[in-house]
Every structure is written in C-alpha cells, then in structure tokens.
Design a protein around this motif. Structure first.
Motif, PDB file in Angstrom:
ATOM      1  N   TYR A  59       0.902  -1.206  -0.103  1.00 39.41           N
ATOM      2  CA  TYR A  59      -0.154   0.157  -0.178  1.00 39.41           C
ATOM      3  C   TYR A  59       0.790   1.260  -0.025  1.00 39.41           C
ATOM      4  CZ  TYR A  59      -3.294   3.565   1.563  1.00 39.41           C
ATOM      5  OH  TYR A  59      -3.997   4.708   1.629  1.00 39.41           O
ATOM      6  N   GLY A  60       1.899   1.337   1.021  1.00 41.62           N
ATOM      7  CA  GLY A  60       2.819   2.329   0.976  1.00 41.62           C
ATOM      8  C   GLY A  60       3.618   2.712  -0.209  1.00 41.62           C
ATOM      9  N   LEU A  61       4.195   1.568  -1.008  1.00 37.63           N
ATOM     10  CA  LEU A  61       4.853   1.623  -2.339  1.00 37.63           C
ATOM     11  C   LEU A  61       3.899   2.205  -3.326  1.00 37.63           C
ATOM     12  CD1 LEU A  61       6.851  -1.517  -2.285  1.00 37.63           C
ATOM     13  CD2 LEU A  61       7.827   0.462  -2.505  1.00 37.63           C
ATOM     14  N   TYR A  62       2.587   1.845  -3.431  1.00 39.41           N
ATOM     15  CA  TYR A  62       1.641   2.273  -4.446  1.00 39.41           C
ATOM     16  C   TYR A  62       1.240   3.514  -4.556  1.00 39.41           C
ATOM     17  CZ  TYR A  62      -2.942   3.015  -6.359  1.00 39.41           C
ATOM     18  OH  TYR A  62      -4.096   3.550  -6.940  1.00 39.41           O
ATOM     19  N   THR A  63       0.858   4.132  -3.079  1.00 41.70           N
ATOM     20  CA  THR A  63       0.637   5.607  -2.882  1.00 41.70           C
ATOM     21  C   THR A  63       1.943   6.223  -3.180  1.00 41.70           C
ATOM     22  OG1 THR A  63       0.775   5.097  -0.582  1.00 41.70           O
ATOM     23  CG2 THR A  63      -1.472   5.112  -1.608  1.00 41.70           C
ATOM     24  N   MET A  64       3.157   6.067  -2.909  1.00 42.04           N
ATOM     25  CA  MET A  64       4.280   6.489  -2.777  1.00 42.04           C
ATOM     26  C   MET A  64       4.555   6.952  -4.603  1.00 42.04           C
ATOM     27  SD  MET A  64       8.317   5.417  -2.079  1.00 42.04           S
ATOM     28  CE  MET A  64       8.224   4.422  -3.449  1.00 42.04           C
ATOM     29  N   PHE A  65       4.419   5.782  -5.252  1.00 41.78           N
ATOM     30  CA  PHE A  65       4.792   5.968  -6.485  1.00 41.78           C
ATOM     31  C   PHE A  65       3.523   6.806  -7.459  1.00 41.78           C
ATOM     32  CE2 PHE A  65       7.692   2.302  -6.348  1.00 41.78           C
ATOM     33  CZ  PHE A  65       8.857   2.724  -6.696  1.00 41.78           C
ATOM     34  N   VAL A  66       2.604   6.982  -7.027  1.00 36.51           N
ATOM     35  CA  VAL A  66       1.425   7.767  -7.250  1.00 36.51           C
ATOM     36  C   VAL A  66       1.931   9.123  -7.545  1.00 36.51           C
ATOM     37  CG1 VAL A  66      -0.884   9.019  -6.836  1.00 36.51           C
ATOM     38  CG2 VAL A  66      -0.542   6.284  -7.116  1.00 36.51           C
ATOM     39  N   TYR A  67       2.586   9.737  -6.195  1.00 34.62           N
ATOM     40  CA  TYR A  67       2.979  11.058  -6.208  1.00 34.62           C
ATOM     41  C   TYR A  67       4.326  11.350  -6.869  1.00 34.62           C
ATOM     42  CZ  TYR A  67      -0.677  12.467  -3.023  1.00 34.62           C
ATOM     43  OH  TYR A  67      -1.766  12.806  -2.338  1.00 34.62           O
ATOM     44  N   LEU A  68       5.186  10.245  -6.853  1.00 30.04           N
ATOM     45  CA  LEU A  68       6.672  10.228  -7.490  1.00 30.04           C
ATOM     46  C   LEU A  68       6.309  10.480  -8.760  1.00 30.04           C
ATOM     47  CD1 LEU A  68       8.989   7.914  -5.811  1.00 30.04           C
ATOM     48  CD2 LEU A  68       8.878  10.434  -5.302  1.00 30.04           C
ATOM     49  N   LEU A  69       5.599   9.669  -9.566  1.00 29.22           N
ATOM     50  CA  LEU A  69       5.399   9.658 -10.943  1.00 29.22           C
ATOM     51  C   LEU A  69       4.746  10.774 -11.776  1.00 29.22           C
ATOM     52  CD1 LEU A  69       4.914   6.075 -12.290  1.00 29.22           C
ATOM     53  CD2 LEU A  69       7.003   7.128 -11.812  1.00 29.22           C
ATOM     54  N   MET A 291      10.278  22.894   5.321  1.00 33.94           N
ATOM     55  CA  MET A 291       8.787  22.707   5.113  1.00 33.94           C
ATOM     56  C   MET A 291       8.586  21.303   4.533  1.00 33.94           C
ATOM     57  SD  MET A 291       7.710  26.369   3.388  1.00 33.94           S
ATOM     58  CE  MET A 291       6.078  25.763   2.913  1.00 33.94           C
ATOM     59  N   PHE A 292       9.636  20.728   3.934  1.00 35.57           N
ATOM     60  CA  PHE A 292       9.609  19.377   3.249  1.00 35.57           C
ATOM     61  C   PHE A 292       9.738  18.483   4.371  1.00 35.57           C
ATOM     62  CE2 PHE A 292      12.394  15.773   2.928  1.00 35.57           C
ATOM     63  CZ  PHE A 292      11.613  14.817   1.914  1.00 35.57           C
ATOM     64  N   LEU A 293      10.408  18.668   5.592  1.00 35.40           N
ATOM     65  CA  LEU A 293      10.480  17.866   6.634  1.00 35.40           C
ATOM     66  C   LEU A 293       9.149  17.921   7.439  1.00 35.40           C
ATOM     67  CD1 LEU A 293      14.085  18.615   8.272  1.00 35.40           C
ATOM     68  CD2 LEU A 293      13.518  16.705   6.998  1.00 35.40           C
ATOM     69  N   ILE A 294       8.462  19.025   7.600  1.00 33.84           N
ATOM     70  CA  ILE A 294       7.238  19.240   8.252  1.00 33.84           C
ATOM     71  C   ILE A 294       6.077  18.432   7.362  1.00 33.84           C
ATOM     72  CG2 ILE A 294       5.401  20.975   8.699  1.00 33.84           C
ATOM     73  CD1 ILE A 294       7.713  22.816   9.274  1.00 33.84           C
ATOM     74  N   THR A 295       6.131  18.920   6.260  1.00 41.01           N
ATOM     75  CA  THR A 295       5.286  18.180   5.267  1.00 41.01           C
ATOM     76  C   THR A 295       5.261  16.503   5.239  1.00 41.01           C
ATOM     77  OG1 THR A 295       4.882  19.980   3.823  1.00 41.01           O
ATOM     78  CG2 THR A 295       4.075  17.841   3.182  1.00 41.01           C
ATOM     79  N   THR A 296       6.339  16.018   5.298  1.00 42.78           N
ATOM     80  CA  THR A 296       6.638  14.713   5.239  1.00 42.78           C
ATOM     81  C   THR A 296       5.876  13.846   6.517  1.00 42.78           C
ATOM     82  OG1 THR A 296       8.538  14.626   3.892  1.00 42.78           O
ATOM     83  CG2 THR A 296       8.265  12.602   5.416  1.00 42.78           C
ATOM     84  N   THR A 297       6.294  14.684   7.861  1.00 47.02           N
ATOM     85  CA  THR A 297       5.947  14.225   8.871  1.00 47.02           C
ATOM     86  C   THR A 297       4.372  14.298   9.191  1.00 47.02           C
ATOM     87  OG1 THR A 297       7.829  15.122  10.016  1.00 47.02           O
ATOM     88  CG2 THR A 297       6.151  14.957  11.652  1.00 47.02           C
ATOM     89  N   PHE A 298       3.682  15.311   8.521  1.00 48.20           N
ATOM     90  CA  PHE A 298       2.229  15.243   8.752  1.00 48.20           C
ATOM     91  C   PHE A 298       1.741  14.295   7.834  1.00 48.20           C
ATOM     92  CE2 PHE A 298      -1.529  16.948   6.879  1.00 48.20           C
ATOM     93  CZ  PHE A 298      -2.394  17.063   7.894  1.00 48.20           C
ATOM     94  N   TYR A 299       2.188  14.145   6.663  1.00 44.30           N
ATOM     95  CA  TYR A 299       1.367  13.127   5.655  1.00 44.30           C
ATOM     96  C   TYR A 299       1.763  11.893   6.147  1.00 44.30           C
ATOM     97  CZ  TYR A 299      -0.947  16.342   2.782  1.00 44.30           C
ATOM     98  OH  TYR A 299      -1.920  17.292   2.415  1.00 44.30           O
ATOM     99  N   GLY A 434       8.509  19.524  -7.307  1.00 43.64           N
ATOM    100  CA  GLY A 434       8.984  18.270  -7.132  1.00 43.64           C
ATOM    101  C   GLY A 434       9.493  17.719  -5.901  1.00 43.64           C
ATOM    102  N   VAL A 435      10.164  18.560  -5.083  1.00 45.19           N
ATOM    103  CA  VAL A 435      10.505  18.197  -3.754  1.00 45.19           C
ATOM    104  C   VAL A 435       9.582  17.988  -2.897  1.00 45.19           C
ATOM    105  CG1 VAL A 435      11.722  19.151  -1.819  1.00 45.19           C
ATOM    106  CG2 VAL A 435      12.857  19.027  -3.903  1.00 45.19           C
ATOM    107  N   PHE A 436       8.341  18.912  -3.093  1.00 50.77           N
ATOM    108  CA  PHE A 436       7.031  18.893  -2.026  1.00 50.77           C
ATOM    109  C   PHE A 436       6.514  17.494  -2.323  1.00 50.77           C
ATOM    110  CE2 PHE A 436       2.576  20.068  -1.419  1.00 50.77           C
ATOM    111  CZ  PHE A 436       2.698  20.712  -0.224  1.00 50.77           C
ATOM    112  N   PHE A 437       6.344  17.310  -3.739  1.00 49.06           N
ATOM    113  CA  PHE A 437       5.706  16.020  -4.148  1.00 49.06           C
ATOM    114  C   PHE A 437       6.434  14.908  -3.431  1.00 49.06           C
ATOM    115  CE2 PHE A 437       3.335  18.260  -7.568  1.00 49.06           C
ATOM    116  CZ  PHE A 437       2.051  18.051  -7.032  1.00 49.06           C
ATOM    117  N   MET A 438       7.612  15.029  -3.318  1.00 54.92           N
ATOM    118  CA  MET A 438       8.438  14.068  -2.558  1.00 54.92           C
ATOM    119  C   MET A 438       8.231  13.705  -1.320  1.00 54.92           C
ATOM    120  SD  MET A 438      11.085  12.415  -4.395  1.00 54.92           S
ATOM    121  CE  MET A 438      12.305  12.777  -5.882  1.00 54.92           C
ATOM    122  N   ALA A 439       7.691  14.652  -0.467  1.00 55.20           N
ATOM    123  CA  ALA A 439       7.357  14.929   0.800  1.00 55.20           C
ATOM    124  C   ALA A 439       6.218  14.154   0.997  1.00 55.20           C
ATOM    125  CB  ALA A 439       7.159  16.463   1.380  1.00 55.20           C
TER     126      ALA A 439
END
Length: 499
Positions: A59-69, A291-299, A434-439
């Motif tokens: 599940y995590g890989l799937y939702t991760m790649f949705v944003y990465l691509l 902001m990248f660190l904060i956003t990653t933590t939040f999501y 792109g970095v924001f989407f990485m978060a």
C-alpha cells in the motif's frame, strides 16, 4: 476559446476538467478505500491473504509512486505529449489498470496497480495545469476562483466513491468494487472526449524549442526513451509474473524510503553548493527544506486514513446497526465531506484575521497542522482504550479523528504549496515543487509501513498495543508541532519578504 457557454460564470471548459477530475478521484479514492482491506483479507473471503506488514508495504509503495510519477508525468506533458493528450492517455491507462484489478488474479492485481500509478502520473499533475490554461492572463482572480471550484470536483469524487465502491467491494465481491472504480474512470474519459471542444486550443501542444531541428531531436530522444522504458517494464513484469525474480515488498519499501530521503538531502546540498544562490535565496531554500520535513511528518500521519485507520475501522469499530453492517470503507468519505464543509470556513477565518492584522504567520499554520494531526490521533488513543476494555467504539471516534485531520490539512497543505512556489528562486520553481511532491510520497510510504505494525494477531493478544501505536504518532506530531512553534520566528525570518 469562448464558446458562449459558461460554468458558474467560468469558461465552459472548466466543467470538462471538473468532471474528468471528479471521476478520476472517484476511481482513485474508491480503490484506495478497498486496497489494504482486500490485501489483508483471508483468501477464503476473496482477499489476497497477505500479512499486515506485507499489505502495508505494498500500500505504501503504491501511494508513494502515485506522487513520484507526477514529476515525469508533468515533464512529458511539457516536452512531448502536451497537456491535452497526457490527460487522455493517463485516463485510458488508469481505466486499464482498474480492469486488471477487476480480474480475480494475483498477477493482474499487481499489473493493475502498476498501470494506475503510470496513468495517474500522466493525468493528475496535468489536469491541474489545464485549469490555469483556460483563463486569459489578465483574469487571475477568476482563475483562482476556478481552482476553488475544481478543488470541489476533487472532493466530490472522493466523497461518493467509498460509498459505492466500498459497498460493492466489501459486501458483494472485492473485484466488483474495483470494476466500479474503473467504470467511473471510463465515464470521466467519455465526458472528457465529448466536451473537449470547450477547451479550445488550451494544452494542445507541448512547449516547443525555437529551432525545429532541435525540437525534432528532442522528440526523437524522448520517443526512444519511452520505448526503452516500456520494453524494460514489460520484461520486468514478465520476470516477476513467471517468478524468475522475486521482490520482498517490505525490504523494497524500506529501501525506497531510505533512497528517497538520501536523494532529497543530496539534492539540497547540491542546490546550496552549485546553484550560485545569493544569501536571501539560500535562506528561502533552507525554509523549503524545513517545510519538506514538516510536510513529510504530517502526511505520515494523515495517510493513515487509508491504511492503519482503515484497518481499525474494519477490525475494531462497531459497524452493526440492527440488521445493517456498515462497510468500513464508508468512513473514508468523511475527510472529503469535512474538506467541502470547512474549507470555506477557514478561508473566511484567515481573511477576517488578515483584515485585523492577526493572521497567523506561515510557520504557525504549519505547526497547527501538526497539532491538529496529533489531536486526531489522541482521539484514537481514547478509542483504543475502549477496545482494551473488550468493547467496540462507535464510528464517531473515527469521524472526529478525520475532522481534526482535515483541519490540519487545511492549515498545512495549501500554505505549504503556496509557500514553495513563492520561496523558490524562479529558475528552480519546478524542481522545488517536485521536492514538495517527494514529501507527500514519503509520507504515504511511511504511513503504509507503519500500518504493518497493526498486527491483528498481536493486538488480539494484547489490545494495549493499539494505545501504544496511536500514542507514538501523537507524541511525534505534538513534539514536531511544538518545535515548529518554538522556532516559528526564526523560520519566518528565513522566508524574508514572503508572507
């Protein structure tokens, strides 16, 4: 471009994009509501019978790649396909993915996930760009209002899909649910093609180079690259399906998180050392890193909605009312309902506070996002205490949790998105987005991996584990929120003249 017809006073093409995105989100959130539940359901009930850690990792890989691509998807639209074709091709690939999921086969299941990831990467970033394209350059206010209407389309699809797709999947047949999600995407494609003329010339062509020969070389190179990637994917999938190679999802997910985290750190080091930033730009780029660190933590907490909280709804929540058993996936509609309900309220609140010069600064809003997230999971600690006592909490506990999570997202997501665009040096705006989407991608991955810790067998033996697991997230969110609050003024100084 003006057809004489309008949509709530906006260009008629907005309706084309509104309903395309609504149906795409219908397909995505409907499938997302079922995905982990289907993977961990026993084979005797039509599920895949995966253990929680494996299901959570996938599940995590799937939702991760949705944003990465979304990153290469946007690039291909700009350089090769154009926005218009990218949206249509992406929708077609998504529909094919859902058709694969509708077939009762493990092989077609993974192929379906791959296709949906690729299709979403092509459609999702580019349909948002198309919204901006249908407005003249001198109508910025109307353009902003158009995005607000478009945003309601996103949440309308996400609101109704778990109710329909979830009911079919959980109560009748899992694959009927996945098929319904695919039918939704097909509806979106049909109306997109039928009303495409209202878009005029917007998005028809990619950005072209001034030199025709250079443009042709670029197109040839991209075409060759796409063929190579397609062939490589086909070979890779064939090797997986024939079991010539095997991938451990848990190991792969953990390695992916590490690789992406290291890549982001290296990227920022490169930007600081080699992009010749002046002093003000360095401060603003460092603010983006924070902001990248904060956003990653939040999501990492927010995306528990489709994973750990979805498991809690299925296994431990009281969903029987008389002779009716409510599907667990129905609760996935709550966040979208609260978005539709409370976005206007928060918009009014920020505007009112701004008029009185009391509008919180950006770091304060980011901290509020984390604190609301922690408060939501604190409610789940209370729900877990009920489980520990041998009873089942009502769905209202989860609904309240989702309400607080929505408050947090309203505080954090639009502010973070806007902040990145304003803080980025002009030549780096695309890369910083792109970095924001990485978060977002990392947050989704971490949420999936953490859901694997909600092992049903272990929790059945010791229900207090639920309190520990949710309590850990509460601590992380509150501590992170407190740190951002303490350093709010220094972070604000890094942002310079950006409000």
């Amino acid at each position: 471009m003006d057809s004489g017809k309008t949509f709530f006073g906006h260009p008629r093409g907005l309706a084309t994009l509104f309903f395309t995105e609504m149906w795409e989100r219908f397909s995505y959130y409907g499938m997302r509501a079922l995905l982990l539940l289907f993977m961990v359901a026993p084979a005797t009930s039509g599920g895949m019978g995966f253990d929680d850690r494996t299901g959570g990792a996938i599940y995590g890989l799937y939702t991760m790649f949705v944003y990465l691509l979304a990153l290469p998807g946007g690039w291909l639209a700009d350089k090769f396909f154009g926005l218009r074709k990218s949206i249509f091709y992406g929708g077609c690939i998504i529909a094919m993915g859902h058709i694969c999921l509708a077939l009762p086969s493990n092989e077609t299941f993974f192929l379906g996930l791959l296709l949906i990831v690729i299709g979403t990467g092509l459609l999702k970033p580019n349909i948002s760009s198309m919204v901006g394209e249908i407005y003249p350059a001198d109508e910025q206010v109307k353009r902003d209002a158009g995005f607000s209407i478009f945003f309601m389309g996103i949440n309308s699809g996400a609101l109704i899909s778990p109710i329909i797709v979830g009911y079919l999947g959980e109560t009748i047949n899992w694959h009927y649910g996945f098929a319904a999600a695919g039918i939704g995407m097909i509806f979106g494609l049909i109306q997109y093609r039928a009303t495409e003329n209202y878009l005029g010339t917007a998005g028809l062509e990619p950005t072209r180079l001034a030199d025709p020969q250079q443009q042709q070389k670029r197109e040839d190179s991209i075409r060759v690259g796409l063929w190579i990637i397609s062939i490589a994917l086909i070979v890779f999938v064939a090797l997986l399906l024939t079991k010539v190679i095997a991938i451990d999802p848990i190991v792969f997910a953990g390695a992916s998180g590490l690789v992406i985290s290291i890549a982001v750190v290296i990227y920022f080091i490169y930007i600081f050392l080699f992009e010749k930033l002046d002093g003000d730009e360095k401060k603003k780029v460092f603010a983006i890193f924070l902001m990248f660190l904060i956003t990653t933590t939040f999501y990492a907490g927010y995306e528990g909605q489709g994973s750990s909280l979805n498991l809690f709804a299925k296994r431990y929540t009281e969903r029987t009312f008389g002779s009716f058993v409510m599907p667990a996936s129905w609760l996935q509609s709550a966040p979208s309902f609260f978005v539709i309900l409370f976005v206007p309220v928060f918009t009014w609140l920020w505007s009112t506070l701004a008029k009185r010069k009391l509008n919180p600064i950006t770091p304060i809003k980011l901290a509020l996002g984390l604190i609301f997230m922690g408060a939501g999971y604190l409610i789940m600690v209370g729900a877990s205490e009920i489980v520990f006592k041998g009873a089942k909490p009502l769905p209202t506990w989860l609904v309240l949790t989702y309400m607080f999570h929505t408050f947090g997202e309203i505080c954090l997501y639009p502010i973070g998105l806007s902040g990145v665009t304003k803080l980025s040096p002009k030549r780096l705006v695309g890369q910083m987005m792109g970095v924001f989407f990485m978060a977002l991608a990392l947050g989704n991955l971490f949420a999936g991996l953490y859901a694997g810790e909600f092992n049903d067998e272990a929790i059945t033996k010791d229900p207090s584990l639920l309190t520990v697991l949710f309590g850990f997230i509460v601590k992380i969110m509150f501590i992170a929120g407190a740190i951002v609050l303490v350093f709010a003024k220094p972070i604000r100084k890094l942002m310079g003249n950006i409000q």
